[in-house]
Design an enzyme around this catalytic site. Structure first.
Site, short mmCIF file in Angstrom:
data_model
loop_
_atom_site.label_atom_id
_atom_site.label_comp_id
_atom_site.label_asym_id
_atom_site.label_seq_id
_atom_site.Cartn_x
_atom_site.Cartn_y
_atom_site.Cartn_z
N ASP A 41 0.82 -1.20 0.00
CA ASP A 41 0.00 0.00 0.00
C ASP A 41 0.87 1.27 0.00
OD1 ASP A 41 -2.11 1.76 0.30
OD2 ASP A 41 -3.11 0.56 1.82
N ASP A 42 0.72 2.09 -1.02
CA ASP A 42 1.41 3.38 -1.10
C ASP A 42 2.93 3.25 -1.23
OD1 ASP A 42 -1.11 4.44 -0.76
OD2 ASP A 42 -0.57 5.79 0.86
N CYS B 230 -6.11 3.60 -3.65
CA CYS B 230 -6.42 2.32 -2.99
C CYS B 230 -7.68 1.61 -3.48
CB CYS B 230 -6.55 2.55 -1.48
SG CYS B 230 -5.09 3.23 -0.70
N ARG C 156 -8.11 -1.80 -5.88
CA ARG C 156 -8.53 -3.08 -5.30
C ARG C 156 -9.79 -3.62 -5.98
NH1 ARG C 156 -5.20 -3.33 -0.67
NH2 ARG C 156 -4.06 -1.37 -0.72
N LYS D 42 -5.81 -5.80 3.97
CA LYS D 42 -6.70 -4.66 3.77
C LYS D 42 -7.74 -4.95 2.69
CE LYS D 42 -6.41 0.15 2.14
NZ LYS D 42 -5.53 1.32 1.98
N HIS E 39 -11.11 -2.69 1.84
CA HIS E 39 -11.31 -1.36 1.27
C HIS E 39 -12.12 -1.32 -0.03
CE1 HIS E 39 -9.45 2.93 0.82
NE2 HIS E 39 -10.65 2.94 1.38
N HIS F 229 1.68 2.31 4.08
CA HIS F 229 0.68 3.38 4.15
C HIS F 229 0.82 4.18 5.44
CE1 HIS F 229 -3.38 5.16 4.50
NE2 HIS F 229 -3.59 4.84 3.23
N ASP G 53 -0.43 -0.90 -4.82
CA ASP G 53 -1.74 -0.43 -5.26
C ASP G 53 -1.70 0.93 -5.96
OD1 ASP G 53 -1.24 1.09 -2.99
OD2 ASP G 53 -3.24 0.86 -2.16
N ASN G 54 -0.66 1.71 -5.71
CA ASN G 54 -0.49 3.00 -6.37
C ASN G 54 0.91 3.50 -6.08
OD1 ASN G 54 -2.83 3.63 -3.92
ND2 ASN G 54 -0.78 4.48 -3.64
N LYS H 107 0.55 9.48 -6.00
CA LYS H 107 -0.72 8.80 -5.79
C LYS H 107 -1.89 9.76 -6.03
CE LYS H 107 -3.29 7.04 -1.73
NZ LYS H 107 -3.12 6.70 -0.29
#
Length: 536
Positions: free
Chosen positions: A32-33, A70, A74, A127, A129, A221, A327-328, A373
């Site tokens: 994540d991130d 995010c 997903r 996660k 989301h 994240h 994810d990004n 992002k």
């Protein structure tokens, strides 16, 4: 009758693994991130030996695209659909339109739903989301086992609400539909995500089925929180500042072959100051932030190592495909949400810290790419991509791509021999728009994609077709054109020189947007007040 029984027995043994039709186990790891250059195998100084091992023994892609943030990412991961077709065109907020309802719709089946119908155990840790209502939680969307958070983020040392611009953001920690309330400072969340994955694999080993594991780490994240022993590894490493560190990473990327030195690199972001212009105290805070960020990535990699050891222990490592992505890109926020809320109660890295990485270091994380992002320049929507499949994927290979999230589902289904349904639980299902990567994985065949890729996020728009990328940033909404083959850093806007290409690509974008019910004027649905209280 005797010959028939013997024949049936042989077919059974063949399908159970004594022949080449044995179904592979599939592990999808999502972080994540994390920026494009934050792994050792993509140019980083951060210690990531386990993911680097997968890269050296497998395939790396130079161009892999996500959806820049995010929840939309997903949605496409889980369904193989464009984010709008899956119901999450904006975020996990319901904006009153089917394509922007904020949770996975019923006409988009998940990887877990399809693979479970085709004989797989379906496991998830991390996660979610893609839907806050309990009817849209993982166990209701095909996962037999789930541990993790339902929403967009969590502390790493407790499950208390997060301070988000002065408003508490609830953390819903769940295992198999049961809310959990662990004691503060009794765990570190990255380890808990990894440990639950290992527990589920041990339990699944009692069956004779293949498995699909979705391992969705929350790290790195925001908030920047890490274990002291991991932070200690990086003490002093970032005293050189972001200017020198970026130069190191860019040079290392060329040596690794992941970056063509003839391609451009992004121009320095205007908001990133020169390191030497900072005061002594400012330098102390900023280098501490990057020490913690590196520690978070490091701990995530340690858990990947535990996963690899477990697969070997269970004797399943030789028949398991592992795919790793982010994810990004690294995020843009310069001031942590918690600081705005006046909630920092401890130094950066501790349970009381709500610091963020900030643009200054994110610009390094996304090297050599532009922006962050949430934006549809390359830095916001490009991810490392590693695929590892012993004896199937040729070791230490690299490919350009161009590959997107929507290609994961058809790849997994083809390798698993899984039938994708036309209807599911009485609902007609969206067809899959992506392309299988089986030929790329197993034969090294370059992915052929004659059709363009499209994006819309928060009014930002983009289309990638061949070497060309047409992009516009909200609210300016002015098309820019880049030759990505030569200008990956998006440094030279060629729109004025190529009006016909701009016109042609923009018409294709308009056709796609109308087909997918994408709102063309984002101002009509822009929920800015709601955005202020949501976690991304």
């Amino acid at each position: 009758m005797k010959r028939l029984l013997i024949g049936l027995l042989l077919v059974f043994l063949f399908n159970e693994g004594f022949g080449q039709t044995k179904k592979p186990n599939i592990v999808l790891i999502v972080v994540d991130d994390m920026g494009y250059s934050d792994l050792g195998s993509y140019g980083s100084e951060i210690h990531t030996p386990n993911l680097d091992r997968l890269a050296s023994q497998g395939l790396r892609l130079k161009e892999f695209y996500n959806n820049a943030i995010c929840a939309p990412t997903r949605a496409s991961i889980l369904t193989g659909q464009d984010q709008h077709q899956a119901g999450i065109g904006y975020f996990d907020l319901n904006l009153g339109l089917p394509e922007y309802q904020g949770y996975l719709n019923k006409k988009s089946v998940t990887l877990a739903e399809v693979l479970r119908q085709n004989g797989y155990s379906t496991l998830m840790s991390g996660k979610w989301h893609v839907g806050n209502d309990s009817t849209a939680w993982p166990n209701q969307r095909g996962f037999e086992k789930f541990y993790g958070v339902i929403g967009g983020g969590a502390n790493y040392f407790d499950a208390k609400p997060m301070p988000l611009r002065g408003v508490p953001y609830p953390v819903t920690l769940v295992e198999n539909n049961v809310r959990l309330h662990p004691a503060d400072n009794s765990y570190y969340f990255t380890d808990e995500i990894g440990n639950h994955a290992l527990k589920y694999l041990d339990e699944q080993n009692k069956t004779n089925r293949p498995f699909f594991l979705y391992l969705a780490f929350n790290a790195p994240h925001w908030p920047l929180q890490a274990l002291p022993e991991d932070i200690a590894k990086y003490k002093g490493r970032y005293d050189i500042g972001w200017d020198s560190l970026r130069k190191e990473r860019l040079e290392r990327q060329v040596k690794l072959g992941i970056r063509d030195p003839r391609q451009t690199v992004a121009v320095r972001d205007a908001e990133v100051p020169n390191w030497e212009s900072l005061t002594y105290d400012e330098k102390q805070l900023w280098k501490a932030k990057m020490e913690v960020f590196a520690a978070m990535v490091d701990r995530m990699d340690q858990n990947v190592g535990k996963l690899l050891a477990k697969l070997k222990e269970l004797k399943k490592d030789d028949n398991t495909l592992i795919v790793f992505i982010s994810d990004n890109g690294a995020p843009a926020e310069n001031v942590a949400h918690g600081i705005r809320a006046g909630r920092n109660t401890g130094p950066v890295g501790t349970a009381g810290s709500f610091e963020a990485q900030g643009k200054n270091w994110s610009f390094v994380s996304n090297s050599p790419l532009r922006s962050f992002k949430g934006g549809l320049y390359e830095g916001g929507m490009s991810s490392p991509f590693i695929a590892w499949f012993p004896g199937k994927i040729k070791p230490n290979t690299q490919a350009r791509g161009t590959v997107h999230l929507i290609d994961l589902a058809p790849t997994f289904y083809e390798l698993a021999g899984a039938e994708y349904p036309k209807t599911f639980q009485g609902t007609a299902i969206n067809p899959l728009p992506g392309r299988s990567l089986k030929g790329l994985f197993l034969k090294g065949e370059e992915l052929q994609r004659p059709e363009p890729l499209f994006w819309e996020l928060w009014g930002n728009r983009a289309i990638r077709k061949g070497k060309w990328k047409l992009v516009s940033a909200f609210p300016a909404n002015k098309w820019e054109l880049y030759d990505i083959e030569n200008d990956r850093g998006e440094t030279k806007n060629l729109a004025a020189e190529n009006p016909q290409i701009v016109k042609s690509l923009s018409l294709e974008y308009l056709e796609w947007a109308n087909k997918n019910n994408v709102v063309l004027d984002f101002n009509l649905i822009n929920p800015r007040s709601a955005l202020e209280i949501k976690m991304n």
